[in-house]
Scaffold this active site. Structure first.
Site, PDB file in Angstrom:
ATOM      1  N   HIS A  56      -0.401  12.194  21.684  1.00 14.14           N
ATOM      2  CA  HIS A  56       0.693  11.639  20.607  1.00 14.14           C
ATOM      3  C   HIS A  56       0.360  10.195  20.378  1.00 14.14           C
ATOM      4  CE1 HIS A  56       2.874  15.433  20.884  1.00 14.14           C
ATOM      5  NE2 HIS A  56       3.026  15.334  22.220  1.00 14.14           N
ATOM      6  N   HIS A 107      -5.393 -15.272 -26.800  1.00 14.51           N
ATOM      7  CA  HIS A 107      -4.728 -15.096 -25.525  1.00 14.51           C
ATOM      8  C   HIS A 107      -5.523 -15.408 -24.077  1.00 14.51           C
ATOM      9  CE1 HIS A 107      -2.195 -13.339 -22.276  1.00 14.51           C
ATOM     10  NE2 HIS A 107      -1.089 -13.553 -22.999  1.00 14.51           N
TER      11      HIS A 107
END
Length: 470
Positions: A296, A373
């Protein structure tokens, strides 16, 4: 109409077809426990509610709430704690349940026979229902690995087209030494993995009892392994504590009320636990898990690592293989969209599902907008990134219509726009657009994500209207 590509994005979320209630004993508390599983709405996930506490607090079954991993996985926050959640979560994950509310009246889930069989049995009985929302799948794109500090336990997850698990366990034991178990197809879980029971060594029981654990443990809910000889007096005392008949202290082996269900039942149970712990990422996994001596602690360490990745990146970049034939080429797109150079901002579509679409836009230095741009440091205008998402979303809607050439889609609203990184010449934009709900009265709500590599560059939500061309 284009044929949909089969991928993780086409899966739908699922919930239970009905509720079911169970009653059993708590492994560690010994309490008689009631637990109820109920359907939940889309996006709910799996949550656990402590109905025995004031205000019935709820906790999500997610790895960040794991606080303990001794002899089981424990979830807790400021309001509640619930332990031994892994068997129920394993069954829900394997049976494809994404959304479920679990109501329990104790600080742990019941142990039953130590397996996940009872959950699978009742999930099958009430059935699983498909929902409208798309299921988010965690796709493993490169090797993920965790090890414990001693270098004994190791978890590795590798890229794969499906979910598979391989588990190797090893103990310094005359009875249980090395075992291997695997699951190639999740549909085999119910018969091959769910019945495998938890196990414990007799030599561990005394320490567990001293730590106020396994008050509800007996031979009906665990495989008990006797592999180190002790005195007959000590054996008799332990048997009395556990409420079972003692055995000759010189006979090593399995002490079971029920024979082993598989020769490698302990390894299969470790695989069951691993799936339950990995379910704590909150998504199905597309990848192959290879586990050496899992437990776990390391299982949830892996789950926490993946959860962190999910929280940081919000969504994964779709898989893009330039060698694969596109679903729609530029000629197909021109038949669906009225846009033309320089405003056709989609090069090809690589994936279409019922509620989602993935398109590609290659950004080059020759784009006309770069002339004015930021010409010395060209950056793709954000508004054109949103326009690209909208065009790809329009393809998704129009592709589903009988005569798509007779319709166009138009913006109504744009919300929640975020620009995270610059898109510059040389980038390949992988754009995923998902319907946020069904199309109603010609109105579609969509969410778009722009990726370059694994980076989420831009996102937006927008509403579009489908209009017949005049």
């Amino acid at each position: 109409m284009a044929k949909s590509n089969k991928s993780e994005g086409t899966q739908k979320q699922q919930t239970l077809g009905g509720s079911f209630e169970l009653e059993g004993k708590g492994l560690h508390t010994g309490l008689s426990i009631n637990v109820k599983f109920s359907p939940a709405h889309e996006g709910h996930g799996v949550k656990i509610c402590r109905v025995d506490l004031p205000d019935r607090p709820t906790i999500p079954a997610l790895a960040e709430f794991v606080t303990k991993t001794q002899r089981g996985t424990v979830l807790s926050n400021k309001e509640l704690q619930v332990s031994t959640v892994e068997h129920a979560l394993s069954a829900l994950y394997a049976m494809g349940v994404d959304n479920c509310l679990i109501e329990v009246n104790a600080p742990e889930m019941p142990i039953f026979d130590g397996s996940a069989s009872i959950y699978v049995e009742h999930i099958r009985r009430v059935g699983v229902e498909e929902q409208n929302a798309v299921r988010e799948v965690y796709v493993v794109k490169s090797k993920i690995e965790v090890k414990d500090e001693q270098g004994i336990s190791q978890l590795t997850i590798l890229p794969d087209n499906s979910f598979g698990v391989h588990v190797l366990i090893s103990f310094n034991s005359k009875v249980l030494s090395n075992q291997y178990a695997s699951l190639e197809d999740i549909s085999d879980y119910a018969e091959e993995i769910a019945p495998a029971r938890t196990f414990v060594f007799v030599r561990e029981i005394e320490a567990l009892l001293d730590n106020n654990l396994i008050k509800g443990g007996d031979l009906n809910n665990a495989i008990v392994i006797y592999d180190q000889e002790m005195s007959q007096e000590k054996m008799d005392k332990l048997a009395a504590t556990m409420g079972t008949v003692s055995k000759p202290a010189n006979e090593l082996g399995y002490i079971n009320s029920v024979p082993l269900k598989y020769n490698n039942e302990p390894a299969r149970h470790k695989l069951l636990d691993l799936i339950g712990d990995l379910a704590l990422i909150g998504r199905q996994i597309q990848g192959r898990v290879i586990a050496t001596c899992p437990g776990h602690s390391i299982n949830t360490k892996m789950a926490k690592m993946i959860r962190k990745d999910i929280r940081l990146n919000e969504s994964q970049s779709p898989l893009y293989d330039p060698n694969e034939e596109p679903v729609l080429k530029i000629q197909d797109l021109k038949a669906l969209l009225p846009h033309r150079y320089p405003m056709l901002l989609v090069d090809k579509i690589i994936e279409i599902g019922p509620n989602h679409i993935v398109g590609i836009k290659n950004v080059t230095h020759n784009e006309p907008f770069f002339i004015g741009h930021f010409p010395d440091e060209p950056v793709m205008p954000g508004v054109l990134q949103v326009e690209c998402m909208a065009q790809i979303g329009g393809v998704l809607i129009l592709n589903q219509m009988e005569n798509p050439e007779e319709y166009s889609t138009y913006f109504l609203t744009i919300d929640n726009v975020k620009f995270r990184y610059k898109v510059v010449p040389g980038d390949t934009m992988v754009v995923k657009v998902t319907l946020m709900g069904p199309v109603r009265r010609g109105i579609a709500n969509m969410r778009g994500l722009v990726f370059v590599g694994e980076k989420l560059m831009c996102e937006a939500e927008f509403m579009a209207q489908i209009v017949r061309n005049s």
